[in-house]
Design a protein around this motif. Structure first.
Motif, mmCIF file in Angstrom:
data_model
loop_
_atom_site.group_PDB
_atom_site.id
_atom_site.type_symbol
_atom_site.label_atom_id
_atom_site.label_comp_id
_atom_site.label_asym_id
_atom_site.label_seq_id
_atom_site.Cartn_x
_atom_site.Cartn_y
_atom_site.Cartn_z
ATOM 1 N N ILE A 179 34.980 54.778 6.795
ATOM 2 C CA ILE A 179 34.074 53.814 6.173
ATOM 3 C C ILE A 179 33.672 52.695 7.127
ATOM 4 O O ILE A 179 32.593 52.120 7.010
ATOM 5 N N SER A 180 34.515 52.390 8.099
ATOM 6 C CA SER A 180 34.189 51.322 9.051
ATOM 7 C C SER A 180 32.973 51.664 9.903
ATOM 8 O O SER A 180 32.350 50.775 10.488
ATOM 9 N N HIS A 207 39.185 46.899 5.870
ATOM 10 C CA HIS A 207 39.028 48.266 6.381
ATOM 11 C C HIS A 207 37.984 48.320 7.500
ATOM 12 O O HIS A 207 37.405 49.375 7.778
ATOM 13 N N ALA A 208 37.744 47.171 8.138
ATOM 14 C CA ALA A 208 36.892 47.059 9.329
ATOM 15 C C ALA A 208 35.411 47.317 9.065
ATOM 16 O O ALA A 208 34.672 47.701 9.972
ATOM 17 N N VAL A 209 34.953 47.089 7.828
ATOM 18 C CA VAL A 209 33.520 47.197 7.538
ATOM 19 C C VAL A 209 32.864 45.863 7.872
ATOM 20 O O VAL A 209 33.276 44.815 7.373
ATOM 21 N N ALA A 210 31.841 45.892 8.717
ATOM 22 C CA ALA A 210 31.147 44.670 9.112
ATOM 23 C C ALA A 210 30.347 44.115 7.936
ATOM 24 O O ALA A 210 29.776 44.876 7.144
ATOM 25 N N GLU A 211 30.312 42.807 7.831
ATOM 26 C CA GLU A 211 29.599 42.151 6.726
ATOM 27 C C GLU A 211 28.134 42.568 6.666
ATOM 28 O O GLU A 211 27.583 42.808 5.587
ATOM 29 N N GLU A 212 27.491 42.659 7.828
ATOM 30 C CA GLU A 212 26.070 43.005 7.861
ATOM 31 C C GLU A 212 25.810 44.474 7.517
ATOM 32 O O GLU A 212 24.651 44.875 7.321
#
Length: 259
Positions: A179-180, A207-212
């Motif tokens: 998912i990242s 889980h290392a998903v970027a805000e943007e």
């Protein structure tokens, strides 16, 4: 004869026969120009449909306002609406929001061959997208997303409020392993305070998903929730159909028949 020779040699160059190679090159150049112009218009058309909401930053936007959208909002808010009608019209509004959310995903150029053998310059989704619903009301939006993207991966987050402190806490979270590396369509139809969404986004960031890379799909939001979320996550994209002080908090119960 001299006069005739002069007349012939002075004919306009448009009557000169061009080679098939030069004609093909000219046609290719014209097709490339038309494709570029078409793509430019297409991009502008998509962007012009979304209306930024003043005071909530550049990434908080409303879907195109229309009589149809207002009618759907009215039916959903009406206490006299039967459950079957409520679900039918809610699904219609969900589909409109999902369609706009898909416009925010990355596309790449592609060339396909039509049944007649012609080449067509088009667009295709860049691989690496997924949906995440905030249980339970967010699950109402899953079918709308699957109707548009049949094979899209889905994840879930369950956030509950403590009975004593009323503080939101994450009970369950399940995502695709990679998912990242994906764009995430986060689904939650009603935002009253914004606390549930904030908890869910915090889990995605863990889980290392970027805000943007998060696009929040929402149906109804209060100004307080919009202000809270955009303050905490100013780079997150948010799409909604309405910002109103009174949110239809009966949505989940009515949609799933538990009211």
């Amino acid at each position: 004869m001299g006069t005739m020779s002069e007349v012939v040699t002075s004919r306009p160059p448009t009557f000169e026969k061009k080679s098939s190679t030069s004609q093909a090159a000219l046609h290719d150049k014209q097709r490339q120009t038309e494709a570029a112009q078409s793509k430019e218009k297409y991009d502008v058309h998509i962007e012009s449909q979304l209306q930024p909401v003043e005071g909530f930053g550049p990434y908080f936007k409303l879907i195109p306002a229309s009589g149809q959208v207002k009618e759907l909002q009215t039916i959903i808010r009406d206490r006299n609406t039967s459950r079957s009608d409520f679900k039918f019209y809610a699904d219609r509004l969900i589909r409109l929001v999902v369609e706009e959310g898909l416009n925010q995903l990355p596309y790449s150029d592609c060339t396909i061959t039509t049944p007649t053998g012609c080449q067509y310059q088009g667009l295709q989704f860049v691989k690496g997208n997924c949906g995440v619903s905030i249980v339970r009301s967010g699950e109402a939006m899953e079918q709308g997303l699957r109707s548009c993207c049949r094979s899209i991966r889905l994840g879930k987050i369950l956030v509950e409020s403590d009975l004593e402190t009323h503080e939101a806490r994450v009970v369950y979270a399940k995502f695709p392993d990679d998912i990242s590396q994906r764009k995430v369509l986060l689904m939650y139809p009603i935002m009253s305070s914004g606390n549930t969404v904030i908890k869910a986004v915090n889990v995605l960031q863990e889980h290392a998903v970027a805000e943007e890379n998060i696009i929040l799909l929402n149906l109804f939001s209060t100004p307080a929730a919009a202000r809270t979320i955009t303050t905490v996550f100013p780079k997150m994209h948010i799409l909604t159909s309405e910002v109103h002080p009174v949110a239809p908090n009966h949505f989940g119960q009515k949609y799933f028949g538990t009211d």
